[in-house]
Design a protein around this motif. Structure first.
Motif, short mmCIF file in Angstrom:
data_model
loop_
_atom_site.label_atom_id
_atom_site.label_comp_id
_atom_site.label_asym_id
_atom_site.label_seq_id
_atom_site.Cartn_x
_atom_site.Cartn_y
_atom_site.Cartn_z
N LEU A 226 -6.55 15.34 -16.23
CA LEU A 226 -5.74 14.23 -16.72
C LEU A 226 -4.49 14.05 -15.87
O LEU A 226 -4.05 12.92 -15.62
CB LEU A 226 -5.35 14.46 -18.19
CG LEU A 226 -6.53 14.63 -19.15
CD1 LEU A 226 -6.03 14.72 -20.58
CD2 LEU A 226 -7.52 13.48 -19.01
N LEU A 227 -3.94 15.16 -15.40
CA LEU A 227 -2.76 15.06 -14.53
C LEU A 227 -3.14 14.40 -13.21
O LEU A 227 -2.40 13.56 -12.68
CB LEU A 227 -2.18 16.44 -14.27
CG LEU A 227 -1.56 17.12 -15.50
CD1 LEU A 227 -1.31 18.60 -15.21
CD2 LEU A 227 -0.27 16.43 -15.92
N ALA A 228 -4.32 14.76 -12.69
CA ALA A 228 -4.78 14.17 -11.43
C ALA A 228 -5.00 12.67 -11.62
O ALA A 228 -4.61 11.86 -10.77
CB ALA A 228 -6.05 14.87 -10.96
N SER A 229 -5.58 12.27 -12.76
CA SER A 229 -5.77 10.83 -13.01
C SER A 229 -4.44 10.12 -13.13
O SER A 229 -4.28 8.97 -12.69
CB SER A 229 -6.52 10.56 -14.33
OG SER A 229 -7.69 11.29 -14.37
N THR A 230 -3.47 10.79 -13.74
CA THR A 230 -2.14 10.19 -13.89
C THR A 230 -1.54 9.94 -12.51
O THR A 230 -1.06 8.83 -12.21
CB THR A 230 -1.23 11.13 -14.72
OG1 THR A 230 -1.85 11.37 -15.98
CG2 THR A 230 0.15 10.54 -14.92
N ALA A 231 -1.56 10.97 -11.67
CA ALA A 231 -0.99 10.84 -10.33
C ALA A 231 -1.69 9.72 -9.56
O ALA A 231 -1.05 8.91 -8.89
CB ALA A 231 -1.10 12.16 -9.58
N LEU A 232 -3.00 9.67 -9.68
CA LEU A 232 -3.77 8.65 -8.97
C LEU A 232 -3.41 7.25 -9.45
O LEU A 232 -3.26 6.32 -8.64
CB LEU A 232 -5.26 8.93 -9.18
CG LEU A 232 -6.22 8.17 -8.29
CD1 LEU A 232 -5.92 8.40 -6.81
CD2 LEU A 232 -7.66 8.63 -8.60
N SER A 233 -3.22 7.10 -10.75
CA SER A 233 -2.86 5.78 -11.27
C SER A 233 -1.47 5.36 -10.78
O SER A 233 -1.23 4.18 -10.56
CB SER A 233 -2.93 5.76 -12.80
OG SER A 233 -1.89 6.54 -13.37
N HIS A 234 -0.60 6.33 -10.58
CA HIS A 234 0.72 6.01 -10.02
C HIS A 234 0.59 5.59 -8.55
O HIS A 234 1.25 4.64 -8.10
CB HIS A 234 1.67 7.21 -10.14
CG HIS A 234 1.99 7.61 -11.55
ND1 HIS A 234 2.65 8.77 -11.87
CD2 HIS A 234 1.73 7.00 -12.75
CE1 HIS A 234 2.80 8.85 -13.19
NE2 HIS A 234 2.24 7.80 -13.74
N ALA A 235 -0.25 6.33 -7.84
CA ALA A 235 -0.47 6.00 -6.42
C ALA A 235 -1.04 4.58 -6.29
O ALA A 235 -0.57 3.79 -5.46
CB ALA A 235 -1.42 7.02 -5.80
N GLU A 236 -2.00 4.26 -7.13
CA GLU A 236 -2.63 2.93 -7.07
C GLU A 236 -1.63 1.82 -7.38
O GLU A 236 -1.74 0.71 -6.87
CB GLU A 236 -3.80 2.86 -8.06
CG GLU A 236 -5.02 3.62 -7.56
CD GLU A 236 -6.08 3.84 -8.64
OE1 GLU A 236 -7.12 4.43 -8.30
OE2 GLU A 236 -5.86 3.44 -9.81
N ALA A 237 -0.65 2.14 -8.20
CA ALA A 237 0.37 1.15 -8.54
C ALA A 237 1.39 0.97 -7.41
O ALA A 237 2.16 0.02 -7.41
CB ALA A 237 1.09 1.54 -9.83
N GLY A 238 1.40 1.94 -6.46
CA GLY A 238 2.30 1.80 -5.32
C GLY A 238 3.43 2.82 -5.27
O GLY A 238 4.38 2.65 -4.49
N ALA A 239 3.35 3.87 -6.07
CA ALA A 239 4.39 4.91 -6.03
C ALA A 239 4.46 5.52 -4.64
O ALA A 239 3.46 5.62 -3.93
CB ALA A 239 4.09 6.00 -7.07
N ASN A 240 5.67 5.94 -4.25
CA ASN A 240 5.86 6.55 -2.93
C ASN A 240 5.78 8.06 -2.95
O ASN A 240 5.71 8.70 -1.89
CB ASN A 240 7.23 6.15 -2.36
CG ASN A 240 7.36 4.66 -2.22
OD1 ASN A 240 8.15 4.03 -2.92
ND2 ASN A 240 6.57 4.07 -1.35
N MET A 241 5.83 8.64 -4.15
CA MET A 241 5.78 10.10 -4.26
C MET A 241 5.47 10.44 -5.71
O MET A 241 5.92 9.71 -6.61
CB MET A 241 7.15 10.69 -3.88
CG MET A 241 7.15 12.17 -3.61
SD MET A 241 8.79 12.86 -3.31
CE MET A 241 9.33 12.02 -1.85
N VAL A 242 4.71 11.50 -5.93
CA VAL A 242 4.45 11.91 -7.31
C VAL A 242 5.05 13.30 -7.54
O VAL A 242 5.11 14.12 -6.63
CB VAL A 242 2.93 11.92 -7.65
CG1 VAL A 242 2.38 10.50 -7.64
CG2 VAL A 242 2.14 12.81 -6.70
N ALA A 243 5.51 13.51 -8.78
CA ALA A 243 6.25 14.73 -9.09
C ALA A 243 5.72 15.36 -10.37
O ALA A 243 6.15 15.01 -11.47
CB ALA A 243 7.74 14.41 -9.22
N PRO A 244 4.75 16.28 -10.22
CA PRO A 244 4.21 16.92 -11.42
C PRO A 244 5.21 17.89 -12.06
O PRO A 244 5.77 18.74 -11.40
CB PRO A 244 2.97 17.68 -10.90
CG PRO A 244 3.16 17.80 -9.43
CD PRO A 244 4.04 16.67 -8.99
#
Ligand code: PBG
Length: 330
Positions: A151-169
């Protein structure tokens, strides 16, 4: 009047501000900062967070002008937290492609493309029980590690798809950096950096944040996944593992009671180090300043300089917007 001991004149270089500036070892710069923002549904919403003075929950239409103002103040980056309309057992709002954070990323990147948008990757703002992962209700409320990773991986991916420049778990599940890295790489986001909340302690300083995000755990606490405050050797191990799994930036959180951890991480690893000057650290300063007990500006700058002196390359702070103004004033 001799003391019988040669007096070393340390005060020579403290006599004037220009001299002090010349020998100053640590300088705060606005480029060091990331400013956290809370985003929520609705229209025209700019709701002050009681426990976090001068910080607000923003609806997207109000958020965009605020981010434009931050860009004018030369704040380079924001860190987004979402307050979803509905919370559920699986935290589904976290990885909804049209969830609140995903839409906020789109809105900001469209209006202020130069702003670096970092997203917090965690489930606790989205789960009805307030924990950072899936809870094994029958098994006594334990937070399940491996099922949470997906679920965390899907969350990060959905942020990336939206255009995020960096993800922070920020969840502190074991193996999450590797799971996120793998998911991002598989979908064409191998260029996207991960800033891992590597040494994140089970801290009482998160109190105001949990009110802001409505993420107080409904039962138990986070001590089963966040770190035990007395430990530092373990922090180095967490950082080492996150780097091995693919973290580009490693974080220590909170900052103030953990300056030794920041310093050791900086000495030990060749990675940029971020420090999170968390909600409780900010609100303590605000509360005392509002009572007239301290000079809030001087105390904030002293704290932030201390965090940088300890070794932080990046400081995440609710003070960042004020700091931008203070640094411009000189
Ligand atoms: C989500 C998260 C928290 C913070 C950042 N990400 C809360 C928590 O772990 O309870 C705290 C930030 C702050 O206190 O400013 N897991």
């Amino acid at each position: 009047m001799g003391t019988g001991f040669p007096v070393v004149r340390m005060r020579r270089l403290r006599r004037s501000e220009p001299l002090r500036r010349m020998v100053r070892e640590t300088h705060l710069a606005i480029e060091d900062f990331i400013y956290p923002l809370f985003v929520t549904h609705g229209h025209g919403v700019k709701e002050e967070i009681g426990s976090l003075p001068d910080n607000f929950r923003w609806s997207l239409d109000m958020l965009v002008p605020e981010v434009q103002e931050l860009a004018r103040r030369q704040i380079p980056a924001v860190l987004l937290f979402g307050i979803p309309a509905h919370k559920d057992e699986m935290g589904s709002g976290a990885y909804d492609r049209h969830g609140i954070v995903q839409e906020a990323v789109r809105a900001i990147k469209q209006a202020v493309p130069e702003m670096v948008v970092v997203t917090d990757v965690c489930l606790c703002e989205y789960t009805d029980h307030g924990h950072c992962g899936i809870v094994d209700v029958k098994g006594g409320g334990d937070v399940l590690n491996d099922p949470t990773l997906e679920l965390l991986a899907s969350t990060a991916l959905s942020h990336a798809e939206a255009g995020a420049n960096m993800v922070a778990p920020s969840d502190m599940m074991d193996g999450r950096v590797a799971a996120i890295r793998r998911a991002l790489d598989a979908e064409g986001y191998s260029h996207l950096p991960i800033m891992a909340y590597s040494a994140k302690y089970a801290s009482a300083f998160y109190g105001p944040f949990r009110e802001a995000a409505g993420s107080v755990p409904q039962f138990g606490d986070r001590k089963g996944y966040q770190m035990d405050p007395p430990n530092v050797r373990e922090a180095l191990r967490e950082v080492e593992l996150d780097i091995a799994e693919g973290a580009d930036i490693v974080m220590v959180k909170p900052a103030l009671a953990y300056l030794d951890v920041i310093s050791k991480v900086k000495e030990t690893f060749r990675r940029p180090v971020a420090a999170y000057n968390v909600s409780g650290e900010y609100s303590m300063v605000q509360a005392a300043a509002r009572n007239g007990w301290i000079d809030g500006r001087r105390v904030a700058l002293e704290i932030l300089t201390g965090i940088k002196r300890a070794g932080a390359d990046i400081i995440i702070s609710y003070h960042a917007k004020d700091v931008a103004g203070w640094l411009l004033e000189g």
